[in-house]
Design a protein around this motif. Structure first.
Motif, PDB file in Angstrom:
ATOM      1  N   VAL A 116      12.467  -5.248 -18.347  1.00 48.13           N
ATOM      2  CA  VAL A 116      12.289  -3.822 -18.054  1.00 48.13           C
ATOM      3  C   VAL A 116      12.439  -3.603 -16.553  1.00 48.13           C
ATOM      4  O   VAL A 116      11.882  -4.358 -15.748  1.00 48.13           O
ATOM      5  CB  VAL A 116      10.901  -3.333 -18.521  1.00 48.13           C
ATOM      6  N   THR A 117      13.195  -2.577 -16.155  1.00 45.87           N
ATOM      7  CA  THR A 117      13.431  -2.280 -14.748  1.00 45.87           C
ATOM      8  C   THR A 117      12.290  -1.432 -14.193  1.00 45.87           C
ATOM      9  O   THR A 117      12.026  -0.330 -14.689  1.00 45.87           O
ATOM     10  CB  THR A 117      14.764  -1.534 -14.561  1.00 45.87           C
ATOM     11  N   VAL A 118      11.625  -1.952 -13.156  1.00 48.12           N
ATOM     12  CA  VAL A 118      10.462  -1.267 -12.580  1.00 48.12           C
ATOM     13  C   VAL A 118      10.531  -1.320 -11.065  1.00 48.12           C
ATOM     14  O   VAL A 118      11.288  -2.100 -10.475  1.00 48.12           O
ATOM     15  CB  VAL A 118       9.147  -1.936 -13.046  1.00 48.12           C
ATOM     16  N   THR A 119       9.731  -0.473 -10.429  1.00 45.90           N
ATOM     17  CA  THR A 119       9.622  -0.524  -8.975  1.00 45.90           C
ATOM     18  C   THR A 119       8.983  -1.840  -8.551  1.00 45.90           C
ATOM     19  O   THR A 119       8.265  -2.481  -9.323  1.00 45.90           O
ATOM     20  CB  THR A 119       8.784   0.651  -8.443  1.00 45.90           C
ATOM     21  N   THR A 120       9.237  -2.250  -7.306  1.00 41.19           N
ATOM     22  CA  THR A 120       8.663  -3.493  -6.801  1.00 41.19           C
ATOM     23  C   THR A 120       7.142  -3.406  -6.789  1.00 41.19           C
ATOM     24  O   THR A 120       6.557  -2.314  -6.839  1.00 41.19           O
ATOM     25  CB  THR A 120       9.151  -3.781  -5.377  1.00 41.19           C
ATOM     26  N   LEU A 121       6.512  -4.541  -6.702  1.00 45.29           N
ATOM     27  CA  LEU A 121       5.053  -4.562  -6.647  1.00 45.29           C
ATOM     28  C   LEU A 121       4.542  -3.733  -5.469  1.00 45.29           C
ATOM     29  O   LEU A 121       3.608  -2.933  -5.620  1.00 45.29           O
ATOM     30  CB  LEU A 121       4.565  -6.005  -6.511  1.00 45.29           C
ATOM     31  N   ALA A 122       5.142  -3.934  -4.298  1.00 45.23           N
ATOM     32  CA  ALA A 122       4.678  -3.210  -3.114  1.00 45.23           C
ATOM     33  C   ALA A 122       4.850  -1.709  -3.288  1.00 45.23           C
ATOM     34  O   ALA A 122       3.954  -0.922  -2.964  1.00 45.23           O
ATOM     35  CB  ALA A 122       5.431  -3.697  -1.869  1.00 45.23           C
ATOM     36  N   ARG A 123       5.993  -1.290  -3.806  1.00 45.01           N
ATOM     37  CA  ARG A 123       6.223   0.143  -4.005  1.00 45.01           C
ATOM     38  C   ARG A 123       5.255   0.714  -5.044  1.00 45.01           C
ATOM     39  O   ARG A 123       4.726   1.820  -4.890  1.00 45.01           O
ATOM     40  CB  ARG A 123       7.670   0.372  -4.457  1.00 45.01           C
ATOM     41  N   THR A 124       4.999  -0.043  -6.099  1.00 45.23           N
ATOM     42  CA  THR A 124       4.088   0.415  -7.142  1.00 45.23           C
ATOM     43  C   THR A 124       2.693   0.635  -6.575  1.00 45.23           C
ATOM     44  O   THR A 124       2.037   1.651  -6.852  1.00 45.23           O
ATOM     45  CB  THR A 124       4.040  -0.608  -8.288  1.00 45.23           C
ATOM     46  N   VAL A 125       2.209  -0.312  -5.773  1.00 46.38           N
ATOM     47  CA  VAL A 125       0.873  -0.189  -5.177  1.00 46.38           C
ATOM     48  C   VAL A 125       0.797   1.021  -4.262  1.00 46.38           C
ATOM     49  O   VAL A 125      -0.158   1.807  -4.318  1.00 46.38           O
ATOM     50  CB  VAL A 125       0.509  -1.476  -4.414  1.00 46.38           C
ATOM     51  N   VAL A 126       1.807   1.210  -3.423  1.00 42.11           N
ATOM     52  CA  VAL A 126       1.786   2.340  -2.488  1.00 42.11           C
ATOM     53  C   VAL A 126       1.871   3.668  -3.233  1.00 42.11           C
ATOM     54  O   VAL A 126       1.136   4.617  -2.926  1.00 42.11           O
ATOM     55  CB  VAL A 126       2.932   2.210  -1.458  1.00 42.11           C
ATOM     56  N   ASP A 127       2.744   3.757  -4.221  1.00 46.86           N
ATOM     57  CA  ASP A 127       2.861   5.003  -4.992  1.00 46.86           C
ATOM     58  C   ASP A 127       1.537   5.385  -5.643  1.00 46.86           C
ATOM     59  O   ASP A 127       1.110   6.545  -5.591  1.00 46.86           O
ATOM     60  CB  ASP A 127       3.940   4.855  -6.079  1.00 46.86           C
ATOM     61  N   LEU A 128       0.877   4.412  -6.261  1.00 50.51           N
ATOM     62  CA  LEU A 128      -0.373   4.718  -6.951  1.00 50.51           C
ATOM     63  C   LEU A 128      -1.520   4.943  -5.976  1.00 50.51           C
ATOM     64  O   LEU A 128      -2.457   5.694  -6.271  1.00 50.51           O
ATOM     65  CB  LEU A 128      -0.723   3.598  -7.927  1.00 50.51           C
ATOM     66  N   SER A 129      -1.452   4.323  -4.805  1.00 50.90           N
ATOM     67  CA  SER A 129      -2.482   4.563  -3.787  1.00 50.90           C
ATOM     68  C   SER A 129      -2.373   5.966  -3.204  1.00 50.90           C
ATOM     69  O   SER A 129      -3.356   6.503  -2.682  1.00 50.90           O
ATOM     70  CB  SER A 129      -2.360   3.526  -2.665  1.00 50.90           C
ATOM     71  N   ARG A 130      -1.193   6.554  -3.306  1.00 51.95           N
ATOM     72  CA  ARG A 130      -0.999   7.923  -2.807  1.00 51.95           C
ATOM     73  C   ARG A 130      -1.473   8.975  -3.808  1.00 51.95           C
ATOM     74  O   ARG A 130      -1.659  10.132  -3.425  1.00 51.95           O
ATOM     75  CB  ARG A 130       0.489   8.162  -2.506  1.00 51.95           C
ATOM     76  N   THR A 131      -1.624   8.592  -5.055  1.00 51.13           N
ATOM     77  CA  THR A 131      -1.853   9.598  -6.092  1.00 51.13           C
ATOM     78  C   THR A 131      -3.188   9.457  -6.824  1.00 51.13           C
ATOM     79  O   THR A 131      -3.460  10.235  -7.728  1.00 51.13           O
ATOM     80  CB  THR A 131      -0.721   9.542  -7.138  1.00 51.13           C
ATOM     81  N   GLY A 132      -3.998   8.464  -6.469  1.00 50.12           N
ATOM     82  CA  GLY A 132      -5.261   8.271  -7.172  1.00 50.12           C
ATOM     83  C   GLY A 132      -6.418   8.144  -6.211  1.00 50.12           C
ATOM     84  O   GLY A 132      -6.298   8.404  -5.010  1.00 50.12           O
ATOM     85  N   SER A 133      -7.547   7.718  -6.727  1.00 49.62           N
ATOM     86  CA  SER A 133      -8.745   7.573  -5.910  1.00 49.62           C
ATOM     87  C   SER A 133      -8.634   6.357  -4.997  1.00 49.62           C
ATOM     88  O   SER A 133      -7.811   5.456  -5.205  1.00 49.62           O
ATOM     89  CB  SER A 133      -9.974   7.420  -6.811  1.00 49.62           C
ATOM     90  N   PHE A 134      -9.494   6.322  -3.994  1.00 53.70           N
ATOM     91  CA  PHE A 134      -9.551   5.189  -3.083  1.00 53.70           C
ATOM     92  C   PHE A 134      -9.883   3.912  -3.843  1.00 53.70           C
ATOM     93  O   PHE A 134      -9.275   2.860  -3.614  1.00 53.70           O
ATOM     94  CB  PHE A 134     -10.589   5.460  -1.991  1.00 53.70           C
ATOM     95  N   ALA A 135     -10.820   3.983  -4.766  1.00 53.75           N
ATOM     96  CA  ALA A 135     -11.221   2.799  -5.530  1.00 53.75           C
ATOM     97  C   ALA A 135     -10.059   2.265  -6.362  1.00 53.75           C
ATOM     98  O   ALA A 135      -9.830   1.055  -6.437  1.00 53.75           O
ATOM     99  CB  ALA A 135     -12.414   3.129  -6.430  1.00 53.75           C
ATOM    100  N   ARG A 136      -9.308   3.172  -7.014  1.00 50.28           N
ATOM    101  CA  ARG A 136      -8.174   2.720  -7.816  1.00 50.28           C
ATOM    102  C   ARG A 136      -7.145   2.029  -6.935  1.00 50.28           C
ATOM    103  O   ARG A 136      -6.641   0.951  -7.262  1.00 50.28           O
ATOM    104  CB  ARG A 136      -7.518   3.895  -8.541  1.00 50.28           C
ATOM    105  N   GLY A 137      -6.839   2.634  -5.796  1.00 53.97           N
ATOM    106  CA  GLY A 137      -5.854   2.046  -4.895  1.00 53.97           C
ATOM    107  C   GLY A 137      -6.284   0.696  -4.361  1.00 53.97           C
ATOM    108  O   GLY A 137      -5.484  -0.241  -4.263  1.00 53.97           O
ATOM    109  N   LEU A 138      -7.581   0.572  -4.028  1.00 56.77           N
ATOM    110  CA  LEU A 138      -8.064  -0.691  -3.473  1.00 56.77           C
ATOM    111  C   LEU A 138      -7.998  -1.805  -4.509  1.00 56.77           C
ATOM    112  O   LEU A 138      -7.634  -2.941  -4.189  1.00 56.77           O
ATOM    113  CB  LEU A 138      -9.488  -0.519  -2.950  1.00 56.77           C
ATOM    114  N   ALA A 139      -8.341  -1.504  -5.761  1.00 58.41           N
ATOM    115  CA  ALA A 139      -8.255  -2.518  -6.814  1.00 58.41           C
ATOM    116  C   ALA A 139      -6.814  -2.990  -7.003  1.00 58.41           C
ATOM    117  O   ALA A 139      -6.549  -4.184  -7.197  1.00 58.41           O
ATOM    118  CB  ALA A 139      -8.813  -1.958  -8.119  1.00 58.41           C
ATOM    119  N   LEU A 140      -5.867  -2.068  -6.933  1.00 60.07           N
ATOM    120  CA  LEU A 140      -4.451  -2.421  -7.056  1.00 60.07           C
ATOM    121  C   LEU A 140      -3.990  -3.280  -5.883  1.00 60.07           C
ATOM    122  O   LEU A 140      -3.335  -4.309  -6.066  1.00 60.07           O
ATOM    123  CB  LEU A 140      -3.606  -1.151  -7.133  1.00 60.07           C
ATOM    124  N   ALA A 141      -4.328  -2.836  -4.670  1.00 62.41           N
ATOM    125  CA  ALA A 141      -3.871  -3.552  -3.479  1.00 62.41           C
ATOM    126  C   ALA A 141      -4.510  -4.934  -3.381  1.00 62.41           C
ATOM    127  O   ALA A 141      -3.835  -5.916  -3.051  1.00 62.41           O
ATOM    128  CB  ALA A 141      -4.176  -2.725  -2.230  1.00 62.41           C
TER     129      ALA A 141
END
Length: 315
Positions: free
Chosen positions: A135-160
């Motif tokens: 399956v074609t997906v965004t890179t790990l780094a791009r995925t983390v940054v995209d979701l860190s821009r659109t969710g809570s601080f806690a969600r972003g920190l768990a991803l990063a």
């Protein structure tokens, strides 16, 4: 009925989405698939895509979203998945749950609207991508940054944290993706997440706890530090406030599960070993405070738990 039974009881386990084309290729007819669905052997997960009922019922929410993504990948034209759908394929943790729609990135010029089950995000240019399980997906780094821009601080920190710890993502890659986002929506939030991300956090529960501590302006703890006594190494602890003489342990309870663990120790043995370990830590003069998911999900509750051990905001 024989052909329907062949679908309901395949010779080899079917783990991924099945389409009508797969059925025809096997020499069966579409009606056989419909019979299998009526018989409860398969579950329809999206138009034209089916999953064995046993697979769907045993899957957690993250795995169910992966199945939806894999099903959509077979029916859409060269899709690029991002956001939560990319996170699912990378097997990143998502504290705030998984959407019912798959997340697809499209060029703005195409103007394709979102449809039932598919949310399309329009972009001027498509980002770098990778293939994960076909399956074609965004890179790990791009995925983390995209979701860190659109969710809570806690969600972003768990991803990063997970990307740094488990996937060994290069922090420079995260920084480059953040810089590429310019001054767009949510960049400030993502910048805060990346500034606080730490590869030392070993579980989403620890990351959530850390996010709460940062939001509560509590003293910073060292992560995964060794504690020793006169007999040697006692163990590594999740959090250590050395200046306060306090050890913090996030108790996700999974450590007491026997299923899937290589040794045959009973739950009672594990609890007893944990008690002995904690007694040794206390004997060094350190205080020990524990908390659970329920505490970490409620900032006020966690603050009260930590305060009992003397971990409070600086005056």
């Amino acid at each position: 009925m024989g052909s329907a039974r062949a679908l309901a009881e395949p010779r080899a386990p079917v783990l991924g989405p099945v389409t009508a084309d797969d059925v025809r290729t096997s020499g069966l007819a579409g009606e056989d698939l419909r019979r299998a669905v009526r018989a409860g052997a398969f579950v329809r997960v999206r138009h034209g895509a089916y999953v064995p009922a046993a697979t769907w019922e045993s899957a957690d929410r993250a795995e169910r979203h992966r199945l939806l993504v894999r099903a959509a990948a077979r029916s859409l034209a060269a899709p690029v998945f991002g956001y939560e759908s990319a996170a699912a394929m990378w097997r990143l943790p998502l504290l705030e749950g998984w959407p019912s729609d798959v997340q697809v990135l499209v060029l703005d010029a195409r103007g394709t609207p979102s449809t039932r089950g598919v949310r399309r995000h329009r972009l001027a240019t498509l980002p770098d991508v990778r293939a994960v399980d076909g399956v074609t997906v965004t890179t790990l780094a791009r995925t983390v940054v995209d979701l860190s821009r659109t969710g809570s601080f806690a969600r972003g920190l768990a991803l990063a944290d997970d990307a740094l710890h488990r996937h060994r993502v290069d922090p420079d890659d995260l920084a480059r993706e953040l810089a590429a986002a310019g001054s767009g929506r949510g960049v400030r939030a993502a910048r805060r997440v990346l500034a606080e991300a730490d590869a030392g956090a070993e579980s989403p529960g620890e990351s959530l706890s850390r996010a709460r501590m940062i939001e509560l302006d509590l003293p910073r703890a060292s992560l995964q530090r060794e504690v020793r006594d006169s007999s040697g190494l006692v163990g590594r602890v999740d959090f250590l406030w050395e200046e306060l003489g306090v050890v913090g342990e996030f108790d996700g309870r999974l450590k007491y599960r026997v299923d899937g663990v290589g040794d045959r120790a009973t739950v009672e043995d594990r609890v007893w070993a944990e008690k002995r370990r904690e007694d040794r830590i206390r004997a060094t003069g350190l205080r020990v405070v524990r908390w659970t998911w329920r505490d970490a999900l409620d900032a006020g509750r966690l603050a009260r738990v930590l305060a009992t051990a003397g971990v409070r905001p600086a005056p």
